[in-house]
Design a protein around this motif. Structure first.
Motif, PDB file in Angstrom:
ATOM      1  N   TYR A   7      -3.372 -10.431  -2.984  1.00  0.00           N
ATOM      2  CA  TYR A   7      -3.746 -11.029  -3.812  1.00  0.00           C
ATOM      3  C   TYR A   7      -3.096 -10.572  -5.176  1.00  0.00           C
ATOM      4  N   THR A   8      -2.849 -10.676  -6.250  1.00  0.00           N
ATOM      5  CA  THR A   8      -2.586 -10.328  -7.762  1.00  0.00           C
ATOM      6  C   THR A   8      -3.547  -8.866  -7.564  1.00  0.00           C
ATOM      7  N   THR A   9      -4.544  -8.601  -6.987  1.00  0.00           N
ATOM      8  CA  THR A   9      -5.315  -7.781  -7.699  1.00  0.00           C
ATOM      9  C   THR A   9      -7.096  -8.181  -6.629  1.00  0.00           C
ATOM     10  N   ASP A  10      -7.286  -7.173  -6.159  1.00  0.00           N
ATOM     11  CA  ASP A  10      -8.861  -7.168  -5.407  1.00  0.00           C
ATOM     12  C   ASP A  10      -9.401  -8.336  -5.657  1.00  0.00           C
ATOM     13  N   PRO A  11      -9.641  -9.135  -5.486  1.00  0.00           N
ATOM     14  CA  PRO A  11     -11.006 -10.246  -5.843  1.00  0.00           C
ATOM     15  C   PRO A  11     -12.436 -10.108  -6.277  1.00  0.00           C
ATOM     16  N   ARG A  12     -13.023  -8.816  -5.486  1.00  0.00           N
ATOM     17  CA  ARG A  12     -13.674  -8.783  -5.494  1.00  0.00           C
ATOM     18  C   ARG A  12     -14.079  -8.119  -7.514  1.00  0.00           C
ATOM     19  N   ILE A  13     -12.928  -7.226  -7.584  1.00  0.00           N
ATOM     20  CA  ILE A  13     -13.479  -6.886  -9.088  1.00  0.00           C
ATOM     21  C   ILE A  13     -12.367  -7.899 -10.579  1.00  0.00           C
ATOM     22  N   CYS A  14     -11.948  -8.714  -9.863  1.00  0.00           N
ATOM     23  CA  CYS A  14     -11.382 -10.134 -10.918  1.00  0.00           C
ATOM     24  C   CYS A  14     -11.187 -11.335 -10.335  1.00  0.00           C
ATOM     25  N   ALA A  15     -12.479 -11.756 -10.226  1.00  0.00           N
ATOM     26  CA  ALA A  15     -12.125 -13.811 -10.572  1.00  0.00           C
ATOM     27  C   ALA A  15     -11.314 -14.135 -10.308  1.00  0.00           C
ATOM     28  N   LYS A  16     -10.503 -13.297 -11.137  1.00  0.00           N
ATOM     29  CA  LYS A  16      -8.858 -15.058 -10.968  1.00  0.00           C
ATOM     30  C   LYS A  16      -7.709 -14.293 -10.188  1.00  0.00           C
ATOM     31  N   ALA A  17      -8.425 -12.893  -9.755  1.00  0.00           N
ATOM     32  CA  ALA A  17      -7.475 -13.201  -8.104  1.00  0.00           C
ATOM     33  C   ALA A  17      -6.566 -13.857  -7.327  1.00  0.00           C
ATOM     34  N   ARG A  18      -5.061 -13.969  -7.651  1.00  0.00           N
ATOM     35  CA  ARG A  18      -4.497 -15.125  -6.953  1.00  0.00           C
ATOM     36  C   ARG A  18      -3.954 -14.999  -5.578  1.00  0.00           C
ATOM     37  N   LYS A  19      -3.788 -15.681  -4.792  1.00  0.00           N
ATOM     38  CA  LYS A  19      -3.241 -15.205  -3.689  1.00  0.00           C
ATOM     39  C   LYS A  19      -1.431 -15.338  -3.389  1.00  0.00           C
ATOM     40  N   MET A  20      -0.904 -14.366  -3.498  1.00  0.00           N
ATOM     41  CA  MET A  20       0.366 -14.749  -3.865  1.00  0.00           C
ATOM     42  C   MET A  20       1.313 -15.253  -2.010  1.00  0.00           C
ATOM     43  N   ASP A  21       2.258 -16.288  -2.251  1.00  0.00           N
ATOM     44  CA  ASP A  21       3.114 -17.189  -1.437  1.00  0.00           C
ATOM     45  C   ASP A  21       3.948 -16.044  -0.633  1.00  0.00           C
ATOM     46  N   LYS A  22       4.366 -15.404  -1.527  1.00  0.00           N
ATOM     47  CA  LYS A  22       5.319 -14.213  -0.875  1.00  0.00           C
ATOM     48  C   LYS A  22       5.548 -12.967  -1.947  1.00  0.00           C
ATOM     49  N   ILE A  23       6.107 -12.081  -1.408  1.00  0.00           N
ATOM     50  CA  ILE A  23       5.819 -10.699  -2.463  1.00  0.00           C
ATOM     51  C   ILE A  23       7.288  -9.873  -1.700  1.00  0.00           C
ATOM     52  N   ALA A  24       8.041  -9.190  -2.652  1.00  0.00           N
ATOM     53  CA  ALA A  24       9.420  -7.976  -1.960  1.00  0.00           C
ATOM     54  C   ALA A  24       8.555  -7.302  -1.269  1.00  0.00           C
ATOM     55  N   PHE A  25       8.950  -6.713  -0.612  1.00  0.00           N
ATOM     56  CA  PHE A  25       9.366  -5.516   0.301  1.00  0.00           C
ATOM     57  C   PHE A  25       8.674  -4.220  -0.679  1.00  0.00           C
ATOM     58  N   GLU A  26       9.492  -3.921  -1.645  1.00  0.00           N
ATOM     59  CA  GLU A  26       8.943  -2.849  -2.531  1.00  0.00           C
ATOM     60  C   GLU A  26       7.931  -2.875  -3.006  1.00  0.00           C
ATOM     61  N   GLU A  27       8.215  -3.692  -4.041  1.00  0.00           N
ATOM     62  CA  GLU A  27       6.232  -4.611  -4.439  1.00  0.00           C
ATOM     63  C   GLU A  27       5.291  -4.013  -3.199  1.00  0.00           C
ATOM     64  N   MET A  28       5.528  -4.612  -2.459  1.00  0.00           N
ATOM     65  CA  MET A  28       4.364  -4.569  -1.480  1.00  0.00           C
ATOM     66  C   MET A  28       4.039  -2.793  -0.783  1.00  0.00           C
ATOM     67  N   LEU A  29       4.973  -1.924  -0.492  1.00  0.00           N
ATOM     68  CA  LEU A  29       5.057  -0.653  -0.903  1.00  0.00           C
ATOM     69  C   LEU A  29       4.179   0.035  -2.182  1.00  0.00           C
ATOM     70  N   GLU A  30       4.838  -0.460  -2.787  1.00  0.00           N
ATOM     71  CA  GLU A  30       4.603   0.302  -4.002  1.00  0.00           C
ATOM     72  C   GLU A  30       2.391  -0.144  -4.423  1.00  0.00           C
ATOM     73  N   LEU A  31       2.278  -1.056  -3.629  1.00  0.00           N
ATOM     74  CA  LEU A  31       0.596  -1.808  -3.916  1.00  0.00           C
ATOM     75  C   LEU A  31       0.109  -0.899  -2.775  1.00  0.00           C
ATOM     76  N   ALA A  32       1.167  -1.201  -1.866  1.00  0.00           N
ATOM     77  CA  ALA A  32       0.351  -0.654  -0.317  1.00  0.00           C
ATOM     78  C   ALA A  32       0.278   1.738  -0.671  1.00  0.00           C
ATOM     79  N   SER A  33       0.595   1.928  -1.137  1.00  0.00           N
ATOM     80  CA  SER A  33       0.733   3.448  -1.397  1.00  0.00           C
ATOM     81  C   SER A  33       0.125   3.242  -2.440  1.00  0.00           C
ATOM     82  N   LEU A  34      -0.470   2.207  -3.616  1.00  0.00           N
ATOM     83  CA  LEU A  34      -0.963   2.640  -4.709  1.00  0.00           C
ATOM     84  C   LEU A  34      -2.726   2.800  -5.033  1.00  0.00           C
TER      85      LEU A  34
END
Length: 419
Positions: free
Chosen positions: A180-207
């Protein structure tokens, strides 16, 4: 025939009913014409129970025996999954790490992959088996001892098998239906992404995003393994979940793809440090030796400045680290001062901060992201303590009580609810 890797996490195999549900998903892929390598975690809560047994039995335990005990949780799940598939008429067998073999280093508790030979599994597939159920999280050392890969190691196991066997895709089944674009438990507007780049996922996972283990994303990016994150508890097809893939597969990236947060951060400042060549090395060398995971670093002119008490050049050095490493960091810095390698007046620790980050590969070609981020936070009266950047992310440290407000404000500012 094409091959898939399917990984099921602890919540997906938490009991016999869920193992049966996972097995049905595997059978569905076999019926579509795939050979399947299934990677399983231990049943939810089982690893913590096993770790507790070890720590109760031996406070200063032998790491090799720790691995022997803790790896057993995955062995149980693998055997039960293979039995359930056999009952469904699917030719399957279970594999423990040493049987494959999954060759790793000797670093018990945090081993790294060395190689995964294909011969044994390929031979069984040639005999008519359609599914190999492999215990995740484990391998075998050069000395022939069972090793474990550290928490989240089953994700990494799945990606490693997908790379070694040239799998068409690696599907990670979990308790969420995608990234998701962010944690749905915090932001009700969070949207599920169809695709995300490796680099973006790596940053999100590490952050702070908990969907995928960081090492698994690193491995997928290195070997171009297409990852798909999807739910174990919903009916799925080829379009379900979120595909983590190469940047070239994404037609047009948003400037910012997601907002990540980490609640348990701390800010440490060394006040009035002698400003000379090598001082940063003298500070961060001991921190590294102590195993402190330093993240954001800021060096600035000290508030003390130049006066009669401080005739030489002085600076303040600020860094962030996980809050559970604060005591280790303080000890390392204080020991370095006692040894005479660094000089500072005071050590100020703030354990009531959080890190909030925006991530997006679109930042590479768009200006103004930082300005929009800071404006959105300012509009909510959120004060920024520290700023850190990379090519595709901007992170800030703020007071922890404003974390959820900041996440919501940034999600709105960058209109992430829109596809």
């Amino acid at each position: 025939m094409p091959l898939l890797v399917m990984k099921f996490g602890g919540t997906s195999v938490a009991d016999l009913e869920r193992i049966e549900n996972a097995a049905k998903k595997v059978r569905k892929e076999v019926e579509r014409g795939y050979y399947v390598i299934v990677i399983v975690s231990a049943m939810s809560g089982k690893t913590n129970e096993l770790v507790g047994w070890v720590e109760t039995t031996s406070k200063l335990y032998d790491a090799r025996e720790y691995d022997a005990v803790v790896a057993s949780g995955e062995n149980i799940t693998a055997g039960l999954m293979a039995l359930r598939l056999q009952e469904m008429g699917v030719p399957a067998r279970s594999w423990q790490g040493w049987q494959v073999p999954i060759n790793t280093t000797s670093a018990h508790g945090s081993a790294r992959f060395v190689s995964i030979p294909r011969d044994n599994l390929d031979a069984k597939f040639a005999e008519g088996f359609k599914v190999a159920v492999v215990a995740g999280f484990q391998g075998v050392s050069p000395e022939g001892r069972i090793t474990t890969l550290g928490r989240g190691g089953s994700d990494t196991t799945a990606v490693a098998f997908a790379a070694a066997f040239g799998a068409e895709r690696c599907d990670i089944y979990t308790d969420v239906d995608g990234v998701y674009t962010t944690d749905p438990r915090i932001c009700a507007k969070a949207r599920k992404m169809d695709k995300i780049a490796f680099e973006e996922m790596l940053e999100l996972a590490s952050l702070g995003a908990k969907v995928l283990q960081t090492r698994s994303v690193e491995l997928a990016m290195r070997y171009k393994v297409r990852l798909r994150v999807l739910s174990s508890f919903e009916d799925t097809d080829e379009t379900s979940g979120t595909l983590v893939c190469d940047e070239e597969e994404i037609m047009e990236s948003k400037v910012v793809s997601g907002v990540a947060y980490s609640r348990d951060e701390a800010k440490i400042t060394l006040v009035t440090v002698e400003d000379r060549p090598g001082v940063a090395s003298a500070i961060f060398g001991p921190l590294a030796d102590a195993g402190v995971n330093v993240d954001m670093i800021v060096q600035n002119i000290s508030e003390k400045g130049h006066d009669d008490a401080h005739p030489g050049a002085v600076t303040d050095m600020t860094f962030s680290c996980p809050v559970n490493q604060v005591e280790r960091a303080k000890r390392a810095v204080e020991d370095a001062r006692a040894a005479g390698s660094i000089v500072y007046e005071d050590l100020v620790v703030d354990t009531d901060v959080a890190k909030v980050s925006v991530v997006g590969i679109g930042m590479r070609s768009h200006a103004g992201v930082a300005a929009k981020m800071f404006s959105a936070l300012a509009a909510e009266n959120v004060n920024i303590k520290v700023i850190g950047t990379s090519e595709i992310k901007i992170s800030v440290l703020i007071d922890r009580k404003y974390m959820e407000l900041a996440v919501q404000a940034l999600h709105d500012a960058f209109e992430l609810e829109k596809a």
